[in-house]
Design an enzyme around this catalytic site. Structure first.
Site, PDB file in Angstrom:
ATOM      1  N   GLU A   1       0.860  -1.192   0.000  1.00 20.99           N
ATOM      2  CA  GLU A   1       0.000   0.000   0.000  1.00 20.99           C
ATOM      3  C   GLU A   1       0.891   1.235   0.000  1.00 20.99           C
ATOM      4  OE1 GLU A   1      -2.872   2.398   3.136  1.00 20.99           O
ATOM      5  OE2 GLU A   1      -3.020   0.206   3.080  1.00 20.99           O
TER       6      GLU A   1
ATOM      7  N   GLU B   1      -2.739  11.373   3.085  1.00 24.65           N
ATOM      8  CA  GLU B   1      -3.781  11.128   4.083  1.00 24.65           C
ATOM      9  C   GLU B   1      -3.810  12.314   5.036  1.00 24.65           C
ATOM     10  OE1 GLU B   1      -4.510   6.734   5.448  1.00 24.65           O
ATOM     11  OE2 GLU B   1      -2.348   7.103   5.423  1.00 24.65           O
TER      12      GLU B   1
END
Length: 421
Positions: free
Chosen positions: A37, A42
């Site tokens: 990932e 974020e």
């Protein structure tokens, strides 16, 4: 390649916007986190001034993911405006950018001992807004709904576009093949070797060339070289990256440099060029670019002058690219070399996609850029004109560049070109 998006994120306690990637093999029986990932961006609402870039893989996932934060100057909130979030992904390194400025990177050496680098297969993109969860926590009385993440664009650039500026004539230029394949070493043997990212910094990939003195008490020269065919009049541009470690800094009278010589069929040196010299006064712990721009008399080694292109003289049949370490006594210290480029020409410029928009009494020309690559904006009054005129030159920052021009009474045409160094 490079993956980026221009986004205005939402805000509020418990709100969790993200721009991220997962390995496509997650649907083929490879579970998370083994699929890999890459979180390009974020944010959690209780940290309005921070975004995060992170990787998750086997042995470094969840709260143990490897990442770094990026803060806006002056404590500004990301939700107040659009920003460009980007990631550049090469074989063994990932870099994160916010508005064109790199703020974090990972490579094989960043992983925990025994962990696997799983970013070697395709990944797919995700854009989402989550609400709640262990990291951001739940919304509370301060959270305002509805919230929206607004995405202006998503762009994916192939790294193949970056290699179009001429061809590197060298084999194994990044020293990625163990044993210095395609290079000829000279010195004492023990002091010219390939080193790995697990032991030393690298500029790119996983390996570098490490060289240090022979410690034989007299002036000695060590290094590696590679010979390639050349003909009179052929033009080259040559550079490499060099690094002297803080813990093993080049010391005393030791020196290192990148050298190019043109030679005849009997290997006699016809002309000689060198980069600037790495010495004990050179900054340690930094990768430095070494362009070969200084010409020397091959007989006396007297400096002749600075040049841009290295042109093979009459009688030349080969060009030698060489990394040199000179040790006059027994001083310690090492130099690392990586990503050597012997460019023998090729296309010198490439057109760039441009978006034009009115801005009051002017026109904005917007175009994507690669970090540190040169760009030129040109114009002419008629497409029948034989030449484009230069409006401005600028360096790319990895983000979207905008050049503003005045509207003209008569027609005017514009183009943007990426130039080759």
């Amino acid at each position: 390649g490079r993956i980026e998006a221009r986004i205005q994120i939402p805000r509020g306690q418990g709100i969790w916007p993200a721009f991220w990637m997962l390995g496509t093999n997650i649907d083929g029986g490879v579970p998370w986190p083994t699929c890999g990932e890459i979180d390009i961006m974020e944010n959690i609402g209780r940290e309005p001034t921070l975004v995060h870039g992170t990787v998750h893989g086997p042995g470094y996932s969840g709260a143990n993911g490897i990442g770094g934060p990026c803060a806006l100057p002056g404590g500004a909130a990301y939700a107040d405006d659009f920003h460009i979030y980007a990631m550049e992904w090469t074989t063994n390194q990932i870099k994160w950018f916010m508005d064109g400025q790199q703020y974090f990177s990972v490579n094989l050496g960043s992983l925990p001992a025994g962990a696997t680098w799983v970013y070697k297969q395709p990944q797919f993109l995700l854009l989402n807004v989550a609400v709640g969860g262990g990291w951001p926590g739940n919304p509370d009385g301060t959270t305002v709904f509805p919230q929206r993440m607004t995405v202006d664009y998503v762009r994916v650039y192939s790294s193949a576009n970056l290699s179009a500026c001429g061809a590197n004539a060298l084999a194994n230029p990044g020293l990625e093949t163990a044993g210095l394949a395609n290079w000829t070493a000279y010195g004492a043997g023990f002091n010219t070797l390939t080193e790995n990212i697990t032991n030393v910094p690298v500029h790119n990939g996983t390996n570098v060339f490490k060289v240090f003195g022979q410690f034989n008490g007299v002036t000695n020269y060590s290094g590696i070289y590679q010979d390639k065919p050349a003909v009179a009049g052929q033009s080259f541009k040559v550079d490499a990256w060099a690094f002297t470690p803080i813990s093993d800094r080049i010391a005393g009278g030791n020196m290192a440099w990148l050298e190019v010589s043109f030679r005849d069929g009997a290997a006699n040196v016809l002309s000689l060029y060198r980069s600037f010299t790495i010495t004990s006064g050179t900054a340690a712990g930094l990768w430095l670019n070494l362009p070969v721009t200084n010409q020397f008399n091959p007989a006396s080694l007297a400096f002749i002058g600075a040049v841009t292109n290295l042109v093979a003289p009459t009688g030349a049949s080969q060009v030698r690219c060489q990394m040199v370490f000179r040790q006059p006594a027994n001083e310690a210290g090492a130099v690392l070399f990586d990503d050597v480029n012997l460019n023998s020409g090729g296309t010198s410029e490439f057109p760039v996609s441009v978006a034009a928009s009115r801005a009051g009494s002017g026109l904005n020309l917007g175009f994507p850029t690669y970090l540190e690559l040169p760009y030129q904006v040109r114009w002419k009054s008629s497409l029948a004109d034989s030449q484009w005129l230069t409006l401005t030159n600028l360096a790319g920052d990895g983000g979207l560049k905008t050049v503003s021009v005045d509207l003209q009474a008569a027609s005017r045409f514009y183009r943007v070109m990426r130039l080759c160094n």
